[in-house]
Design a protein around this motif. Structure first.
Motif, PDB file in Angstrom:
ATOM      1  N   LEU A  32       0.831  -1.204   0.000  1.00 15.68           N
ATOM      2  CA  LEU A  32       0.000   0.000   0.000  1.00 15.68           C
ATOM      3  C   LEU A  32       0.866   1.255   0.000  1.00 15.68           C
ATOM      4  CD1 LEU A  32      -2.801  -0.952   2.559  1.00 15.68           C
ATOM      5  CD2 LEU A  32      -2.997  -0.864   0.071  1.00 15.68           C
ATOM      6  N   GLU A  33       1.928   1.233   0.791  1.00 14.64           N
ATOM      7  CA  GLU A  33       2.802   2.402   0.874  1.00 14.64           C
ATOM      8  C   GLU A  33       3.458   2.727  -0.471  1.00 14.64           C
ATOM      9  OE1 GLU A  33       5.375   1.584   4.183  1.00 14.64           O
ATOM     10  OE2 GLU A  33       3.770   1.939   5.636  1.00 14.64           O
ATOM     11  N   THR A  34       3.748   1.718  -1.270  1.00 15.65           N
ATOM     12  CA  THR A  34       4.325   1.978  -2.592  1.00 15.65           C
ATOM     13  C   THR A  34       3.312   2.619  -3.523  1.00 15.65           C
ATOM     14  OG1 THR A  34       3.804  -0.208  -3.509  1.00 15.65           O
ATOM     15  CG2 THR A  34       5.935   0.043  -2.383  1.00 15.65           C
ATOM     16  N   ARG A  35       2.045   2.579  -3.139  1.00 14.66           N
ATOM     17  CA  ARG A  35       0.971   3.175  -3.937  1.00 14.66           C
ATOM     18  C   ARG A  35       0.436   4.452  -3.288  1.00 14.66           C
ATOM     19  NH1 ARG A  35       1.573  -1.800  -5.093  1.00 14.66           N
ATOM     20  NH2 ARG A  35       0.957  -2.666  -7.087  1.00 14.66           N
ATOM     21  N   GLU A  36       1.248   5.105  -2.489  1.00 15.32           N
ATOM     22  CA  GLU A  36       0.889   6.355  -1.815  1.00 15.32           C
ATOM     23  C   GLU A  36      -0.328   6.199  -0.903  1.00 15.32           C
ATOM     24  OE1 GLU A  36       1.539  10.107  -4.047  1.00 15.32           O
ATOM     25  OE2 GLU A  36       1.508   8.749  -5.783  1.00 15.32           O
ATOM     26  N   CYS A  37      -0.376   5.058  -0.220  1.00 10.72           N
ATOM     27  CA  CYS A  37      -1.436   4.787   0.752  1.00 10.72           C
ATOM     28  C   CYS A  37      -0.801   4.412   2.081  1.00 10.72           C
ATOM     29  CB  CYS A  37      -2.315   3.625   0.283  1.00 10.72           C
ATOM     30  SG  CYS A  37      -3.200   3.930  -1.250  1.00 10.72           S
ATOM     31  N   SER A  38      -1.520   4.682   3.141  1.00  9.61           N
ATOM     32  CA  SER A  38      -1.025   4.368   4.471  1.00  9.61           C
ATOM     33  C   SER A  38      -2.133   3.646   5.234  1.00  9.61           C
ATOM     34  CB  SER A  38      -0.641   5.663   5.184  1.00  9.61           C
ATOM     35  OG  SER A  38      -0.261   5.396   6.499  1.00  9.61           O
ATOM     36  N   LEU A  39      -1.862   2.409   5.627  1.00  3.81           N
ATOM     37  CA  LEU A  39      -2.841   1.630   6.379  1.00  3.81           C
ATOM     38  C   LEU A  39      -2.935   2.184   7.793  1.00  3.81           C
ATOM     39  CD1 LEU A  39      -4.744  -0.813   6.310  1.00  3.81           C
ATOM     40  CD2 LEU A  39      -2.816  -2.211   7.079  1.00  3.81           C
ATOM     41  N   ARG A  40      -4.115   2.678   8.146  1.00  6.55           N
ATOM     42  CA  ARG A  40      -4.328   3.239   9.484  1.00  6.55           C
ATOM     43  C   ARG A  40      -4.608   2.142  10.496  1.00  6.55           C
ATOM     44  NH1 ARG A  40      -8.464   8.009  10.000  1.00  6.55           N
ATOM     45  NH2 ARG A  40      -7.038   9.707   9.634  1.00  6.55           N
ATOM     46  N   ASP A  41      -5.500   1.222  10.101  1.00  9.88           N
ATOM     47  CA  ASP A  41      -5.932   0.195  11.033  1.00  9.88           C
ATOM     48  C   ASP A  41      -6.602  -0.934  10.279  1.00  9.88           C
ATOM     49  OD1 ASP A  41      -5.979  -0.663  13.681  1.00  9.88           O
ATOM     50  OD2 ASP A  41      -6.947   1.164  14.376  1.00  9.88           O
ATOM     51  N   ALA A  42      -6.662  -2.082  10.916  1.00  8.68           N
ATOM     52  CA  ALA A  42      -7.344  -3.234  10.340  1.00  8.68           C
ATOM     53  C   ALA A  42      -8.040  -3.984  11.465  1.00  8.68           C
ATOM     54  CB  ALA A  42      -6.343  -4.136   9.626  1.00  8.68           C
ATOM     55  N   TYR A  43      -9.246  -4.435  11.189  1.00 12.48           N
ATOM     56  CA  TYR A  43     -10.038  -5.159  12.174  1.00 12.48           C
ATOM     57  C   TYR A  43     -10.568  -6.438  11.556  1.00 12.48           C
ATOM     58  CZ  TYR A  43     -10.158  -0.649  14.524  1.00 12.48           C
ATOM     59  OH  TYR A  43      -9.803   0.527  15.131  1.00 12.48           O
ATOM     60  N   VAL A  44     -10.482  -7.533  12.285  1.00 13.27           N
ATOM     61  CA  VAL A  44     -11.120  -8.779  11.878  1.00 13.27           C
ATOM     62  C   VAL A  44     -12.583  -8.663  12.284  1.00 13.27           C
ATOM     63  CG1 VAL A  44     -11.203 -11.268  12.247  1.00 13.27           C
ATOM     64  CG2 VAL A  44      -9.006 -10.106  12.124  1.00 13.27           C
ATOM     65  N   LEU A  45     -13.478  -9.049  11.393  1.00 12.25           N
ATOM     66  CA  LEU A  45     -14.910  -8.921  11.640  1.00 12.25           C
ATOM     67  C   LEU A  45     -15.562 -10.289  11.767  1.00 12.25           C
ATOM     68  CD1 LEU A  45     -15.670  -6.238   8.898  1.00 12.25           C
ATOM     69  CD2 LEU A  45     -15.213  -5.832  11.327  1.00 12.25           C
ATOM     70  N   LEU A  46     -16.604 -10.345  12.529  1.00 14.09           N
ATOM     71  CA  LEU A  46     -17.427 -11.546  12.623  1.00 14.09           C
ATOM     72  C   LEU A  46     -18.735 -11.221  11.922  1.00 14.09           C
ATOM     73  CD1 LEU A  46     -16.820 -12.435  16.378  1.00 14.09           C
ATOM     74  CD2 LEU A  46     -15.635 -13.352  14.375  1.00 14.09           C
ATOM     75  N   GLY A  47     -19.018 -11.911  10.839  1.00 15.73           N
ATOM     76  CA  GLY A  47     -20.235 -11.632  10.091  1.00 15.73           C
ATOM     77  C   GLY A  47     -20.013 -11.822   8.601  1.00 15.73           C
ATOM     78  N   GLU A  48     -20.678 -10.996   7.803  1.00 15.34           N
ATOM     79  CA  GLU A  48     -20.625 -11.133   6.344  1.00 15.34           C
ATOM     80  C   GLU A  48     -19.257 -10.827   5.758  1.00 15.34           C
ATOM     81  OE1 GLU A  48     -23.705  -9.300   3.996  1.00 15.34           O
ATOM     82  OE2 GLU A  48     -25.081  -9.399   5.700  1.00 15.34           O
ATOM     83  N   ARG A  49     -18.515  -9.948   6.368  1.00 16.78           N
ATOM     84  CA  ARG A  49     -17.190  -9.542   5.885  1.00 16.78           C
ATOM     85  C   ARG A  49     -16.130 -10.104   6.813  1.00 16.78           C
ATOM     86  NH1 ARG A  49     -19.382  -8.275   1.343  1.00 16.78           N
ATOM     87  NH2 ARG A  49     -20.390  -6.253   1.214  1.00 16.78           N
ATOM     88  N   ASP A  50     -14.913 -10.273   6.275  1.00 22.24           N
ATOM     89  CA  ASP A  50     -13.825 -10.849   7.058  1.00 22.24           C
ATOM     90  C   ASP A  50     -12.973  -9.799   7.763  1.00 22.24           C
ATOM     91  OD1 ASP A  50     -14.529 -13.454   6.228  1.00 22.24           O
ATOM     92  OD2 ASP A  50     -13.383 -13.199   4.379  1.00 22.24           O
ATOM     93  N   VAL A  51     -12.711  -8.683   7.077  1.00 20.51           N
ATOM     94  CA  VAL A  51     -11.786  -7.676   7.597  1.00 20.51           C
ATOM     95  C   VAL A  51     -12.271  -6.283   7.207  1.00 20.51           C
ATOM     96  CG1 VAL A  51      -9.385  -6.844   7.525  1.00 20.51           C
ATOM     97  CG2 VAL A  51      -9.847  -9.290   7.358  1.00 20.51           C
ATOM     98  N   LEU A  52     -12.026  -5.305   8.073  1.00 21.97           N
ATOM     99  CA  LEU A  52     -12.246  -3.898   7.759  1.00 21.97           C
ATOM    100  C   LEU A  52     -10.890  -3.216   7.768  1.00 21.97           C
ATOM    101  CD1 LEU A  52     -13.918  -1.283   7.382  1.00 21.97           C
ATOM    102  CD2 LEU A  52     -14.040  -1.147   9.883  1.00 21.97           C
ATOM    103  N   LEU A  53     -10.536  -2.583   6.669  1.00 23.77           N
ATOM    104  CA  LEU A  53      -9.289  -1.828   6.558  1.00 23.77           C
ATOM    105  C   LEU A  53      -9.623  -0.346   6.517  1.00 23.77           C
ATOM    106  CD1 LEU A  53      -7.574  -3.836   3.676  1.00 23.77           C
ATOM    107  CD2 LEU A  53      -7.186  -4.094   6.124  1.00 23.77           C
ATOM    108  N   LEU A  54      -8.863   0.450   7.223  1.00 27.11           N
ATOM    109  CA  LEU A  54      -8.958   1.904   7.146  1.00 27.11           C
ATOM    110  C   LEU A  54      -7.603   2.397   6.665  1.00 27.11           C
ATOM    111  CD1 LEU A  54     -10.726   2.638  10.537  1.00 27.11           C
ATOM    112  CD2 LEU A  54     -11.768   2.512   8.272  1.00 27.11           C
TER     113      LEU A  54
END
Length: 96
Positions: A32-54
């Motif tokens: 992500l950093e090589t694409r001018e993005c910065s991962l703020r946070d990531a959360y594992v989810l229980l439900g329809e989705r597996d992960v939330l990335l900010l």
């Protein structure tokens, strides 16, 4: 930089166990950093989705490139631009 929220689903059969899935986050963050993005946070989810990335991205093009790059890790992203609720007050003041 604009902030983006991405719901991620791990492709079925891509990872054998939780440790394998956990091992990709450092690589994904660097990618992500090589694409001018910065991962703020990531959360594992229980439900329809597996992960939330900010993450923050330089622009929409960078966010799109980040979403496409995640596919290489066996992760399908649904990415949306996000705005902090404090920004609502500024919009109201501006009359927008």
């Amino acid at each position: 930089m604009p902030t983006y929220a991405a719901f991620a689903n791990v492709k079925t059969g891509q990872f054998q166990n939780v440790q394998e899935l956990g091992s990709i986050w450092g690589d994904l963050r660097q990618d992500l950093e090589t694409r001018e993005c910065s991962l703020r946070d990531a959360y594992v989810l229980l439900g329809e989705r597996d992960v939330l990335l900010l993450f923050d991205a330089a622009d929409r093009q960078a966010a799109l490139e980040a979403s496409i790059a995640a596919e290489r890790y066996g992760i399908e992203l649904q990415t949306m631009e996000a705005m902090h609720v404090d920004e609502l007050g500024k919009l109201a003041e501006d009359g927008t």
